[in-house]
Design a protein around this motif. Structure first.
Motif: not given
Length: 336
Positions: A70-73, A123-129
């Motif tokens: 998987a690739l997370g963007w 995989e897409i997300y807006t906020t990284a911890r």
């Protein structure tokens, strides 16, 4: 590609990759001791590598694939996240929300997953911890920021569809081409950017072959060191610890990055580079380069070159199948 008003270009950054492997001990030696990344052991079946303040840049999950799965963007704005979600849904491609536990493993608040080319889940997300503890690494650092984690390269028999996928989903722009001839076989490699980094995805066409000769979903993953000394030091650690070197230090023709390629415990390659050019959108024009390297990058082990040579004998017995996710893979209007 969407119109300019709805373009997501520049708001998308490669954030993390997910690797499935049974070789946790080997990966720890490779990632921490050789490449020089920060490692966090989470549990028996999960391990993470860090390059910067983000909790996760590489997530390793226990499993048989020995591959990137998987690739997370990272997406800059919720409106951009919603736009990409709409594009996927409007073409009838299923998407699912990641569980809270999976989001925690990835170091993000929430994420959405959907199918991608070559079996690579997107995989897409807006906020990284961000991690509470500083990095424990032997170098001055890695370059991430607006350019994201680095890049991935893949081989495909469907280069137009794969380029069309990233064009349509992320408004990727063509940076340039490289024409390369390997053992009499002509290859065209397309380099796509989604932000200022010269490329986040490289697509090597093998459409003249019966099937894709590369077992893994990605041919290589790239990370960028902060200084030349950092890159050289990591090269020496890889060699000293006995990991196979696929290609020695050299310089690429298109993005001018100095780099080397090591073979990971899972079988795909890991490029460690320094000082690639940053694209200026106001002046950049795609062009075609002859050959992948200005100098260096000579084989030191089994590489894609060797695999392609072996492929002439073994091709008929291979059953590698590709899923181009055709509803999202509108071929670009201009390509060759």
């Amino acid at each position: 590609m969407s119109d300019n008003l709805n373009s997501v270009f520049g708001n998308v950054h490669l954030g993390y990759i997910v690797i499935e492997t049974e070789k946790f001990d080997d990966w720890k030696r490779f990632g921490r001791d050789a490449i020089g990344m920060h490692v966090d052991d989470l549990a028996h079946d999960a391990m993470r590598f860090r390059l910067d303040a983000n909790e996760c840049r590489m997530l390793l999950r226990r499993g048989p694939a020995e591959d990137v799965i998987a690739l997370g963007w990272q997406i800059d704005h919720h409106a951009t996240f919603d736009e990409i979600t709409r594009r996927v849904a409007d073409h009838g491609v299923p998407s699912t929300k990641g569980s809270d536990d999976d989001a925690k493993l990835r170091g993000v608040e929430r994420f959405l997953r959907f199918p991608g080319p070559n079996g690579l889940t997107q995989e897409i997300y807006t906020t990284a911890r961000t991690a509470p503890m500083p990095l424990n690494i032997p170098s001055s650092g890695f370059v991430t920021g607006d350019g994201g984690l680095g890049h991935v390269a893949l081989t495909t028999k469907n280069p137009y569809l794969v380029r069309g996928y990233f064009d349509h989903v992320f408004d990727a722009r063509l940076s340039d081409y490289i024409d390369e001839t390997i053992n009499g076989l002509k290859l065209k490699i397309r380099f796509l950017r989604v932000n200022e980094r010269h490329h986040s995805v490289a697509i090597a066409s093998v459409n003249t072959l019966p099937v894709n000769p590369i077992r893994t979903r990605v041919q290589h993953v790239n990370v960028q060191m902060a200084t030349l000394d950092d890159m050289v030091d990591s090269y020496q650690r890889v060699t000293r610890l006995g990991f196979d070197m696929a290609l020695s230090v050299g310089q690429h023709t298109n993005d001018k990055e100095l780099s080397y390629y090591a073979l990971t415990p899972s079988g795909f390659e890991w490029e460690v580079g320094w000082n690639p050019i940053v694209v200026d959108e106001s002046t950049w024009q795609p062009t075609t380069h002859q050959g992948i390297s200005i100098w260096g990058h000579t084989p030191e082990g089994q590489t894609v070159v060797d695999k392609l040579r072996q492929f002439a004998i073994a091709a008929r017995s291979l059953t590698h199948r590709e899923n181009a996710v055709t509803p999202l893979a509108e071929p670009p209007i201009y390509d060759d």
